[in-house]
Write a protein that holds these residues in place. Structure first.
Motif, short mmCIF file in Angstrom:
data_model
loop_
_atom_site.label_atom_id
_atom_site.label_comp_id
_atom_site.label_asym_id
_atom_site.label_seq_id
_atom_site.Cartn_x
_atom_site.Cartn_y
_atom_site.Cartn_z
N UNK A 9 0.84 -1.19 0.00
CA UNK A 9 0.00 0.00 0.00
C UNK A 9 0.87 1.25 0.00
N UNK A 10 0.29 2.38 -0.38
CA UNK A 10 1.01 3.64 -0.40
C UNK A 10 0.51 4.53 0.73
N UNK A 11 1.40 4.97 1.58
CA UNK A 11 1.01 5.83 2.69
C UNK A 11 0.84 7.27 2.23
N UNK A 12 0.15 8.03 3.03
CA UNK A 12 -0.15 9.43 2.73
C UNK A 12 1.14 10.21 2.49
N UNK A 71 -5.17 -1.49 -4.61
CA UNK A 71 -6.30 -1.38 -5.53
C UNK A 71 -6.97 -0.01 -5.48
N UNK A 72 -6.67 0.78 -4.45
CA UNK A 72 -7.32 2.08 -4.30
C UNK A 72 -6.37 3.04 -3.62
N UNK A 95 -7.26 -1.97 -12.25
CA UNK A 95 -8.19 -2.47 -13.26
C UNK A 95 -9.27 -3.34 -12.62
N UNK A 96 -8.89 -4.13 -11.61
CA UNK A 96 -9.85 -5.00 -10.94
C UNK A 96 -10.91 -4.20 -10.20
N UNK A 97 -10.48 -3.16 -9.49
CA UNK A 97 -11.45 -2.35 -8.74
C UNK A 97 -12.31 -1.53 -9.69
N UNK A 98 -11.73 -1.03 -10.78
CA UNK A 98 -12.51 -0.29 -11.77
C UNK A 98 -13.64 -1.16 -12.33
N UNK A 138 0.47 -4.46 -12.21
CA UNK A 138 -0.96 -4.17 -12.22
C UNK A 138 -1.24 -2.92 -13.07
N UNK A 139 -2.42 -2.88 -13.65
CA UNK A 139 -2.86 -1.73 -14.44
C UNK A 139 -3.70 -0.80 -13.56
N UNK A 140 -3.48 0.50 -13.73
CA UNK A 140 -4.17 1.49 -12.91
C UNK A 140 -4.78 2.60 -13.77
#
Length: 231
Positions: free
Chosen positions: A20-23, A76-77, A90-93, A123-125
């Motif tokens: 995950x990416x932190x703030x 994913x988000x 792409x999965x969440x979209x 992953x695709x974003x």
């Protein structure tokens, strides 16, 4: 009366799990120029509005620039509320679109890279620039207000709503975005899609009623706390 539980996917600002990416640990840019000392920049006006709407269309590609090693990122988000962007896999979209979250945004491809412009994930974003918010879809109910002394002087406050409900439970839309400081950096969704959301990569999910308890004290509720919904 609609009694279906509502949830919110909203990450804290630090101490998130691997992947995950932190703030504050990433920047969104529209330009990569190898010849410049600062290779990633924003040259466009795509993130700004005037009275007639967005100043520019989204670029054909945006760069999410991170200080990470290749292969680590799996999120994913990722929210970028300050520029009204939701960055989704792409999965969440696909899940959003299958559940009525359509015609509310402009969309473009996102390349997730390091400062050398090397790809950090397979992953695709995509970036969703929100044009229409769902505030009018909810009965907010009685709010809980937080107000500092300075806010009292200015006549401002923050308000969360533990009893928020949909006005129309028959609608097909299952994901919602609000335009507010309190909820704008998350995605609200209905109980009927909870299991599918939990199948995505390490979401941080709360019942809206519990989110109201922790909103003003987020630092004491790190990822994995007792109120977080897990699979």
């Amino acid at each position: 009366m609609n009694t279906e539980e509502l949830y919110i996917w909203n990450y804290g600002i630090d101490k998130l799990p691997k992947g995950l990416l932190e703030f504050g640990r990433s920047d969104v840019c529209d330009t990569y120029d190898e010849s410049k000392r600062q290779k990633f920049q924003n040259h466009g006006q795509w993130m700004w509005k005037n009275k007639d709407g967005w100043r520019e269309n989204l670029p054909s590609v945006l760069y999410l620039v991170c200080n990470k090693k290749p292969g680590i990122l799996q999120f994913d988000f990722l929210d970028k509320y300050s520029i009204k962007l939701k960055i989704v896999s792409e999965e969440f979209l696909s899940l959003l679109q299958e559940n009525g979250f359509v015609d509310k945004y402009d969309i473009t491809t996102v390349k997730v890279v390091n400062k050398k412009n090397e790809s950090l994930t397979d992953k695709k974003y995509y970036a969703l620039r929100i044009n229409h918010f769902d505030n009018d879809s909810f009965h907010f109910g009685k709010g809980i207000t937080y107000q500092s002394d300075l806010q009292k002087e200015r006549g401002t406050c923050f308000t969360v709503y533990p009893d928020m409900k949909l006005k129309d439970s028959s609608i097909k839309q299952n994901f919602f975005v609000l335009d507010s400081i309190e909820y704008g950096d998350g995605i609200i969704f209905r109980e009927r899609v909870l299991d599918k959301v939990l199948n995505l990569y390490r979401p941080e999910i709360y019942k809206l009623s519990d989110y109201s308890k922790i909103w003003n004290n987020r630092g004491n509720y790190l990822y994995g706390n007792e109120l977080m919904i897990v699979k």
